[in-house]
Design a protein around this motif. Sequence first.
Motif, short mmCIF file in Angstrom:
data_model
loop_
_atom_site.label_atom_id
_atom_site.label_comp_id
_atom_site.label_asym_id
_atom_site.label_seq_id
_atom_site.Cartn_x
_atom_site.Cartn_y
_atom_site.Cartn_z
N ARG A 97 0.83 -1.20 0.00
CA ARG A 97 0.00 0.00 0.00
C ARG A 97 0.86 1.25 0.00
O ARG A 97 0.52 2.26 -0.60
CB ARG A 97 -0.91 -0.02 1.22
N LEU A 98 1.99 1.15 0.69
CA LEU A 98 2.86 2.31 0.74
C LEU A 98 3.36 2.67 -0.66
O LEU A 98 3.41 3.84 -1.03
CB LEU A 98 4.05 2.02 1.65
N ALA A 99 3.67 1.64 -1.43
CA ALA A 99 4.14 1.89 -2.79
C ALA A 99 3.06 2.57 -3.60
O ALA A 99 3.35 3.46 -4.42
CB ALA A 99 4.55 0.57 -3.43
N LEU A 100 1.83 2.18 -3.35
CA LEU A 100 0.73 2.79 -4.09
C LEU A 100 0.60 4.26 -3.73
O LEU A 100 0.46 5.13 -4.60
CB LEU A 100 -0.57 2.04 -3.76
N ILE A 101 0.68 4.53 -2.42
CA ILE A 101 0.59 5.92 -2.00
C ILE A 101 1.76 6.72 -2.59
O ILE A 101 1.60 7.85 -3.05
CB ILE A 101 0.59 6.00 -0.46
N GLY A 102 2.91 6.08 -2.59
CA GLY A 102 4.06 6.73 -3.17
C GLY A 102 3.85 7.08 -4.63
O GLY A 102 4.24 8.15 -5.10
N LYS A 103 3.17 6.19 -5.34
CA LYS A 103 2.91 6.45 -6.73
C LYS A 103 1.93 7.62 -6.88
O LYS A 103 2.05 8.43 -7.79
CB LYS A 103 2.31 5.21 -7.40
N ILE A 104 0.96 7.68 -5.95
CA ILE A 104 -0.05 8.73 -6.09
C ILE A 104 0.55 10.11 -5.85
O ILE A 104 0.21 11.06 -6.53
CB ILE A 104 -1.21 8.46 -5.10
N ILE A 105 1.47 10.18 -4.89
CA ILE A 105 2.03 11.51 -4.61
C ILE A 105 3.34 11.75 -5.34
O ILE A 105 4.05 12.70 -5.05
CB ILE A 105 2.23 11.74 -3.09
N HIS A 106 3.63 10.92 -6.29
CA HIS A 106 4.80 11.15 -7.13
C HIS A 106 4.57 12.43 -7.94
O HIS A 106 3.48 12.65 -8.45
CB HIS A 106 4.98 9.95 -8.06
N PRO A 107 5.58 13.31 -8.06
CA PRO A 107 5.37 14.58 -8.76
C PRO A 107 4.78 14.41 -10.16
O PRO A 107 3.89 15.16 -10.56
CB PRO A 107 6.77 15.18 -8.83
N GLN A 108 5.27 13.40 -10.86
CA GLN A 108 4.78 13.17 -12.21
C GLN A 108 3.26 12.94 -12.19
O GLN A 108 2.50 13.51 -12.98
CB GLN A 108 5.47 11.93 -12.76
#
Lengths: 673, 566
Positions: A97-108
């Motif tokens: 889940r953390l990876a998913l959140i990381g993807k969501i708040i990725h600048p891109q």
Amino acid sequence: MEAAAGGQRALLRQVLGWRVAAAVTWSVLLLPLCTAAFVVLSGLDPFHPLRWISNSFNDLYTSYVIFCIFLMSVVIIIISIFNVEFYAVVPSIACSRLALIGKIIHPQQLIHSFVHAVMGMLVAWCATVMTKGRFQFLAVPCTPSESLEDAVPQMCLNEHHLFFILSGAFLGYSYSLFFLINNMNYLPFPIIQQYKYLRFRRSLPLLIKHSCVESLYFVRNFCVTYYFFGYIPKVWLCTTMGLHTDSKLHPLDTLSGLLDLSLFYHTWLSGVFLLMTWYIAWLLFKIYATESHHFPIQPTFAQETDQCLPKILNSNPPLLIKFLALQDLMLLSQYSPVRRQEVFSLSQPGGHPHNWTAISRECLSLLSDLTQRLIAQQEAAAANGRAKPPVGELKVPPQTPGAVGIEDVSFQSQRSNIVLRPSMSPLVKPSLMPVKASPGSDIGSPFSSPALSYKMGVVDIKSPWHGTVQSPHVMRRGPKLWTSVSDQQMNGSHHESSPMPSAARTGSEAVQPRFIFYTWLQNKQEQIKNFLLKRALIMYFFSKHPEASIQAVFCDAQMHIWALEGLSHLVAASFTEDQFGVVQTTLPAILNTLLTLQEVVDRHFKLPHVSSKPPRISGSLVDTSYKTLRFALRASLKTALYRITTVFGEHLNAVQVSTEHKKRLQQFLDYKE
Amino acid sequence: MCSLGLFPPPPPPGDVTLYELNNALVCGRLSEQLPLPFQSQVPELPVLSLPKEPLKAHGRLEPSARPPFIHHRESLWKRCLSAWRDAGLCGLLRELAGAEEEGLRWLRTGSSHALAVCRWLSSLHGSLFPHLSLTSEDMIAAFSQAVDWAGCTIRAFAWHPHTNKFAVALLDDSIRVYNSSRSPCSPRECQSLLRRRLSRLLLQPPQVSPGWDFWPARALSGPGTPRPSHTSATVPSLKHRLQRNVAAMAWKPLCASILAVACQSCVLVWHLDPTSLSTRPSSGCAQVLSYPGHGPVTSLAWAPSGERLLSASPVDTAMLVWDVSTETCVQLQWFGGGGVTYVAWSPDGSKVLAATPSAVFRVWEAQMWTCERWPTIRGRCQTGCWSPDGSRLLFTVLGESVIYSLSFSEYRGEMQGQVGGSKTASIVADLSETTFETLYGEERIGGEVHSMVWDPTGERLAVIIRGHPESVGSQPAVAVFRTRNSPVFELLPCGFVRGERGARPQLISFHPCFPQGALLTVCWSSGRISHIPFFFVSALEPRGSPRRSPAPVLGSVREQPLFSEL
């Protein structure tokens, strides 16, 4: 190097360029149709059908509708640019889940969301303009109050307009979010080839249904959001623009205000309109990008050398090009005898089978790469269940080849041969690894082209998966499992390339102290991680979903499936079509690779947490085929082996393979597998 | 053109066709043996008899579970919900129209009007496509390749494409897989079969035991105690909750043991372990491929390359192309015709025949999936079969007793999206009713063709002629033709295949890899399955592989240039 990369980028531009252009053109051309449907439906008046239809057709020619179409064309082009920039042929799967959140708040991704929200606002504004009525303007004159104290008509905020615009922004953001979560940037290649028009027609009903349903959910969510937070933009707009609130009208952030059926219908309809136009652009891009491309096998002119299939397969092109090349290989091996003949042909001066060598080498390296990756994964899975060995065992003897793994890149080709052996020995029998029997009876018999000395055990060092093989587990257990059998084999395989091992060995000795420190560090890291993992909340975010990590291992399996199909069809066709016997020389290597992979894949499906059946896929617009790629890989691997054994039959007994593999082959010949 | 008048008279009643030798069909008593030189060459195949009595067709006789329960009326909306779930909109309307609650007069009248509209619409639809008004069992019976699908024990039959293994679907919705231990396909193994012969035996299943063991004739007639045969003793019996009304089966090519079964509501794909000794594989071994609106499935075809599966249903206008491993499908939508009843993939994998319930059939090209539409004059296309190289299609039409032939331009792989059919189909055989004067009286044979198979070498064509049901004395028969596909197509009479007295042919199928010629398997209405070998030397000379692999081989033979380029 630079030049090659530039050439490949040019090739990508050349291949993808016109596809993108065509996709954008078609989606812009389809926009007026959608707009017309929207205008007709938004003026829906079931009690006066004639007036409704005549009115809406009159509206279509008005200048503001045409202006809106222009504006939305720009929106479509921007959306298409984002589609092109974000597409991926290998999906990125978030394992936790953390990876998913990381993807969501990725600048891109943030840029993606922001732009989509703005575009959504633009489309919603166009929708309000085309809908007319009470939605059209942000500021409207207030309804005159009874007390006529001031004659100046005041401007009031039109909350419906605001609601509409905000819903557009919300829809745009939700679209972007779902785009990410559902991996909609993934380009799935179709299971059968079809013309683009037919593919589009087939997906269109699904697209309409999907956008209707999706829009319903989004609007519902938006209503809830607006109910709670709607007052913020309202108050802000009122204060900045000096507008009043109309006390006669119901405020919309109340239950009674939101229960307005006409408002709901128009919001939903504009949502459908927005999603449909965007999905059409996305669908067309998908269809155009995954269309098969015809790569020449042999260059007709000298400047085309970079564009022919063997060259592309062997270089390291952008992934889309590589996928298209492999797809083309699969198609030509199956359907085109003329192009197969080109693959089997010899080069004109010299008589080398360059085409076949290049193609088979690339396919085999892809497959053995996958084998290594699976072995590493199985190793990790097996290690998870076991107790960690005490630190004392880490005292590695200096000549341990496992230690070579962490040093610099100078001995790459040899190192891969050494390093991987200990890591796979616990799970894979030594004979599984492609062993070269003896220097004399090599795979290549009469043809001594350079590629025939290609060793199958050599893995692509540059692949990102190589790193995983060197995980501390593997390296720690290396010495324990270093049996005499594999040692011998290693020596045997080194026989031919003598200077390298000694060099590697000296390197390993030099690096010894660093290695111990490194493992200690790793150990500490593990401990900290274990400590943290026990905390429930962190556990929730960090815990890996087993299914997701398996999917991640097989995420690019489409390449391997095509390599398998292409290779097996070519080998099967070579039985009658290969006039010079170029395929025969590589047949042992191919059989070895396939049988090894088969064994490893079989073992993979016996691991715990691995389901043996694909999950049900509902026929929806969102393609989740990447979740089932491993099943497709298993099936096509078996079919590929059967294709070869069925055609060659008893002749396979003359091919040199290890006894283990011979037994396996016999099972395939008897149809007992 | 070939006609039935050119055929040799049918064998006398009581005799059974045993084999073909020197271009003539040999008949005789059941107990007769093969001529000596051939005894060794025929693999030991189980000859079965599956009579009807022990199989109870539980599908229809099974009493419903309703009586033991007390009738209880749910509230209206619950009933409506369940009716909606069970029978869709029509069920909901029917439930509403029949509601007895007070104060719902307007709802009741409204829904009864809506129901009337629904019925009228469906009757309109049914008048366009009359087959849609049939129940699904009648529909399967009408479109199945079995002559008497509803009444006979054996409903479907399928040979494994590479080994001596076949599956039989029975009346009670179970499937049995029979296995002979040795493959005749590989020459080396043929050597080891030298001392074997075709075992021939009537097998009465023991009424008590659930398993169906069968014993070779030799074991019973020879000295000593009966012992299990060399054919594999385990006969897996496949049963599944969804395995109802099996209309067709197909083994996956290039695979050991994957069987696709066309059922009433779905396609089941059984994964059988060839080394397993289990007689009842669990239903966990079956993959369920279902798609809304796609049932009953009446025909299945695997791609010869083993990668895709086609399924067709008369009520669905789309054929489905399945990727079985991932359970995904692609619809091939084509509205004309109102459904697809029969699909046949050409052995070289390049084309697919798709027959519809209307007087039109289509030939799809299997690379880009475009199709050519062929309207027929009289009725729907009943059956069809492809020549081994995929260049010629033979088909028959309901209401006409002729065989049509349709040739296609050679498949060169580069013509994407073109089917390449010739302009018209030509009549190659006239099967109108003919009277044969024999010593035992007059026999009348002829009529419509129900099912047609072409052997893998392209040298024999077997046809089930249904006969005219209204005329007395006309009975179904199996006619065998000798065929040649190149340089010119030829169809020559060979003879009639006769079963036991009173037995009517039900299904026919050729063994896919019989090395000494062709082996025809006939399922008779008595529940008997017999194998009739045709011994001949195939003219298909460059027989590329020890085990036949049609697709690449045939494509390549034609690819060879006539002159070498220098």
